[in-house]
Design a protein around this motif. Structure first.
Motif, PDB file in Angstrom:
ATOM      1  N   GLN A 228       0.826  -1.201   0.000  1.00 17.54           N
ATOM      2  CA  GLN A 228       0.000   0.000   0.000  1.00 17.54           C
ATOM      3  C   GLN A 228       0.863   1.255   0.000  1.00 17.54           C
ATOM      4  N   VAL A 229       1.932   1.244   0.805  1.00 23.73           N
ATOM      5  CA  VAL A 229       2.841   2.385   0.861  1.00 23.73           C
ATOM      6  C   VAL A 229       3.532   2.579  -0.492  1.00 23.73           C
TER       7      VAL A 229
ATOM      8  N   ASP B 183       2.321   1.745  -3.426  1.00 21.96           N
ATOM      9  CA  ASP B 183       1.305   2.313  -4.321  1.00 21.96           C
ATOM     10  C   ASP B 183       1.152   3.814  -4.085  1.00 21.96           C
ATOM     11  N   GLU B 184       1.137   4.216  -2.823  1.00 21.84           N
ATOM     12  CA  GLU B 184       0.955   5.629  -2.483  1.00 21.84           C
ATOM     13  C   GLU B 184       2.135   6.468  -2.953  1.00 21.84           C
TER      14      GLU B 184
ATOM     15  N   GLU C 100       1.870   6.836  -6.709  1.00 16.77           N
ATOM     16  CA  GLU C 100       0.782   7.752  -7.039  1.00 16.77           C
ATOM     17  C   GLU C 100       1.146   9.193  -6.694  1.00 16.77           C
ATOM     18  N   PHE C 101       1.856   9.393  -5.589  1.00 20.48           N
ATOM     19  CA  PHE C 101       2.230  10.737  -5.152  1.00 20.48           C
ATOM     20  C   PHE C 101       3.017  11.466  -6.228  1.00 20.48           C
TER      21      PHE C 101
ATOM     22  N   GLN D 262       2.336   6.190 -12.147  1.00 19.44           N
ATOM     23  CA  GLN D 262       1.572   4.991 -12.497  1.00 19.44           C
ATOM     24  C   GLN D 262       1.829   4.514 -13.929  1.00 19.44           C
TER      25      GLN D 262
ATOM     26  N   GLN E  20       9.191   6.207   4.208  1.00 10.96           N
ATOM     27  CA  GLN E  20       8.346   6.806   5.250  1.00 10.96           C
ATOM     28  C   GLN E  20       9.155   7.328   6.437  1.00 10.96           C
TER      29      GLN E  20
ATOM     30  N   GLN F  10       2.598  16.323   4.424  1.00 13.53           N
ATOM     31  CA  GLN F  10       2.949  15.186   5.272  1.00 13.53           C
ATOM     32  C   GLN F  10       3.845  15.545   6.444  1.00 13.53           C
TER      33      GLN F  10
END
Length: 260
Positions: A114-115, A117-118, A121-122, A126, A153, A185
């Motif tokens: 998930q991280v 993917d994020e 996308e950020f 893609q 992260q 963030q």
């Protein structure tokens, strides 16, 4: 907060850094600027723990960096070097997954994916997700490496000349992404940058170095003045400021003044 206290770095009789004491504000973009050989990259590599200081102390959150275990440090500080040394044939997705190594040690979890993917996308990567790194343009490749550091992260991102050899479009994309990382963030970004206009328009804080020492430091508006930049770079500057930001003209400032 990352801070340095009376830090020195020497190689034999050569002093690369001399009595450097500085703090980097959390949640802000700090640019390290100055002429070649000023010690900017050396300072960044000390913070990254890729070099050790000859003398002095580096702290993160009030704790000596030397006392933080490597794995824990990798979860707090991510580093993107000027020329990433990567010879493996990987897709963008596989490269970004390396950012999760401090957590998963190679066995990716659902959360890791998930991280990943994020992060992709950020940076709007893609369409390039399954492309191989060695087939990308220089700007696309740099965006992929930045996505890897984002996926790590960490609270702190260290970047050594991330705009080097990039065209204007990709340089702007990189700086806008770094700005968003802080604003959206709360990350802390410290980067070495040679283009004074990018530093002036995307940074909150500037540390100017000269001859291995901190020459100036402070908010952009305090550091980016004609007198300060002239003294730092030994060049004449004209600074034009508007609601859109700064334009630091050092190509032909006297001609620009005449035209105004």
């Amino acid at each position: 907060m990352i801070s340095l206290r009376h830090v020195y770095k020497t190689y034999g009789t050569k002093h690369v850094l001399s009595d450097v004491s500085v703090q980097f504000p959390p949640g802000q973009v700090t640019s390290l600027i100055g002429p070649n050989g000023a010690g900017k990259t050396t300072l960044l590599m000390l913070i990254a723990r890729l070099l050790a200081p000859t003398r002095g102390e580096l702290l993160i959150g009030g704790r000596s960096i030397a006392d933080v275990p490597i794995r824990e440090y990798a979860r707090r500080v991510a580093t993107l070097r000027q020329t990433p040394d990567f010879n493996l044939r990987l897709t963008v997705e596989e490269l970004v997954a390396f950012g999760r190594f401090p957590y998963s040690r190679g066995a990716l979890t659902v959360q890791d994916r998930q991280v990943i993917d994020e992060a992709i996308e950020f940076l709007s990567l893609q369409p390039l997700r399954l492309s191989y790194i060695d087939e990308l343009s220089g700007g696309q490749r740099q965006m992929a490496f930045l996505a890897m550091t984002i996926a790590q992260q960490t609270d702190y991102l260290l970047l050594d000349e991330p705009l080097n050899n990039l065209d204007m479009k990709h340089a702007v994309k990189i700086m806008r992404a770094l700005r968003r990382l802080c604003d959206e963030q709360g990350r802390t970004v410290i980067l070495v940058v040679h283009d004074i206009n990018f530093a002036a328009n995307y940074s909150d804080h500037i540390v100017a170095m000269k001859n291995g020492a901190v020459h100036l430091r402070g908010p952009v508006a305090e550091v980016v003045t004609e007198a300060h930049l002239r003294d730092l770079f030994d060049l004449d500057f004209e600074i034009l400021q508007s609601e859109q930001g700064f334009v630091c003209n050092y190509f032909n400032p006297s001609l620009s003044r005449e035209q105004i």
